[in-house]
Design an enzyme around this catalytic site. Structure first.
Site, mmCIF file in Angstrom:
data_model
loop_
_atom_site.group_PDB
_atom_site.id
_atom_site.type_symbol
_atom_site.label_atom_id
_atom_site.label_comp_id
_atom_site.label_asym_id
_atom_site.label_seq_id
_atom_site.Cartn_x
_atom_site.Cartn_y
_atom_site.Cartn_z
ATOM 1 N N VAL A 8 0.843 -1.120 -0.003
ATOM 2 C CA VAL A 8 -0.085 -0.162 -0.034
ATOM 3 C C VAL A 8 0.936 1.208 -0.053
ATOM 4 O O VAL A 8 0.589 2.201 0.898
ATOM 5 C CB VAL A 8 -1.113 -0.215 1.133
ATOM 6 N N GLY A 9 1.929 1.229 -0.884
ATOM 7 C CA GLY A 9 2.538 2.551 -1.231
ATOM 8 C C GLY A 9 1.792 3.367 -1.961
ATOM 9 O O GLY A 9 0.541 3.375 -1.940
ATOM 10 N N ASN A 93 12.876 -7.492 -6.273
ATOM 11 C CA ASN A 93 11.581 -7.567 -6.156
ATOM 12 C C ASN A 93 11.156 -9.008 -6.343
ATOM 13 O O ASN A 93 10.000 -9.403 -6.096
ATOM 14 C CB ASN A 93 11.026 -6.569 -7.266
ATOM 15 N N HIS A 173 7.232 -3.761 -20.926
ATOM 16 C CA HIS A 173 6.978 -2.481 -20.209
ATOM 17 C C HIS A 173 8.598 -1.893 -19.911
ATOM 18 O O HIS A 173 9.047 -1.929 -18.917
ATOM 19 C CB HIS A 173 6.460 -2.696 -18.956
HETATM 20 C C1 PYR Z 1 5.882 3.606 -14.978
HETATM 21 O O1 PYR Z 1 5.515 4.826 -14.555
HETATM 22 O O2 PYR Z 1 5.989 3.382 -16.263
HETATM 23 C C2 PYR Z 1 6.242 2.615 -14.237
HETATM 24 O O3 PYR Z 1 6.818 1.441 -14.396
HETATM 25 C C3 PYR Z 1 6.262 2.746 -12.818
#
Ligand code: PYR
Length: 308
Positions: A8-9, A93, A173
């Site tokens: 919960v950050g 992580n 990502h």
């Molecule tokens: C972003 O903002 O793209 C992250 O991966 C946190």
């Protein structure tokens, strides 16, 4: 609907608030390893329910409270700081995800899990391996965030409402993400009727840098408002069985010639999680880019000993 948010950050808090405001859950469990953090934030959110309507909210450090959750959002882990890539977070992580996964599966077997922790694609794979859940239940959130950033940049450039811009960003990502520019339309009109190639290339470059730009501004953390909006979109799609086509980091088993990793692709999401993987829309060049990016992710997976 019972929803659990683990960690919960900033992201976990922001998505919890959206869940309460959206009235989508009967019960919200907020869990954090730090004693008092989830309890304090849950109590704060409870005080909003007389204004916003009732969701039963509990803050906890105990995984027993997560029992039989319909949806679990994992945001726990270290965020990026200035000068770091998402991959720099991998080892630390991965340990956290591994522990969380062991704990989740003690009390849950049917939950749909939305993974948010970076580096996103390796952590989605890690969650799949460590929970042992079917792949349809494991979804990494990144593509909807990257797509939102791409669409917003296009909106600024064309001066047309972002609501009328329909794009899709797939792939990993990281800086190899793939905005599908040739498929992007503004209410069905191809993007190349509005922007030339050079302008479009510039938008693609900016899209890739969006997350880093925020990290550089904040100095001590990363984005959370847009990530929480994208997570909430996925939650709503599952909760209402909307059958939306979303860009989601998905464990592949030979689709697009890729297996043994998770990577962002368009999938149909409904009450069972990933319900369909349509595959016929990518041209050869894009497919090759996706395969190349998948190879890179697998290198990270291998370092984390989750490759198989
Ligand atoms: C972003 O903002 O793209 C992250 O991966 C946190």
């Amino acid at each position: 609907m019972k929803i659990t948010v683990i960690g919960v950050g900033n992201v976990g808090s922001a998505v919890s608030q959206r869940i309460v405001n959206g009235g989508i859950a009967r019960e919200l469990i907020m869990l954090d390893a730090i004693e008092g953090l989830a309890k304090g934030k849950a109590l704060d959110l409870q005080h909003t329910t007389p204004i916003k309507g009732e969701t039963k909210i509990k803050g906890t450090t105990n995984y027993r409270d997560t029992k039989n959750s319909d949806i679990i959002v994992i945001t726990a882990g270290k965020p990026r700081k200035e000068g770091m890539t998402r991959d720099d977070l991998a080892k630390g992580n991965a340990e956290i995800i591994s522990q969380i996964s062991q704990n989740i599966k003690k009390y849950n077997s049917k939950s749909k899990i939305i993974v948010v922790t970076n580096p996103l694609d390796p952590m989605t794979w890690q969650t799949y391996k460590k929970t042992g859940f079917p792949r349809k239940q494991i979804m990494g959130m990144a593509g909807e965030l990257d797509t939102a950033r791409y669409e917003k940049l296009l909106s600024k450039k064309t001066k047309i409402s972002p609501e009328d811009i329909h794009g899709l960003v797939i792939g990993p990502h990281n800086k190899s993400m793939i905005p599908l520019t040739e498929n992007t339309t503004i209410r069905g009109i191809p993007l190349n009727k509005f922007l030339n190639q050079k302008q479009t290339k510039e938008i693609v470059k900016e899209t890739k840098k969006s997350g880093k730009k925020i990290v550089n501004y904040l100095q001590n953390g990363s984005a959370y408002h847009a990530p929480s909006a994208a997570i909430y979109k996925m939650i709503k799609t599952i909760a209402r069985d909307e059958k939306r086509l979303l860009s989601v980091s998905t464990v592949l088993k030979g689709e697009y010639g890729i297996k043994n990793t998770a990577i962002g692709i368009p999938v149909i999401i409904g009450k069972d999680g990933i319900e369909k993987i349509p595959q016929k829309h990518l041209n050869q060049k894009t497919k090759q880019k996706l395969q190349k990016a998948a190879k890179e992710i697998k290198k990270t997976n291998k370092k984390l000993n989750t490759n198989q």
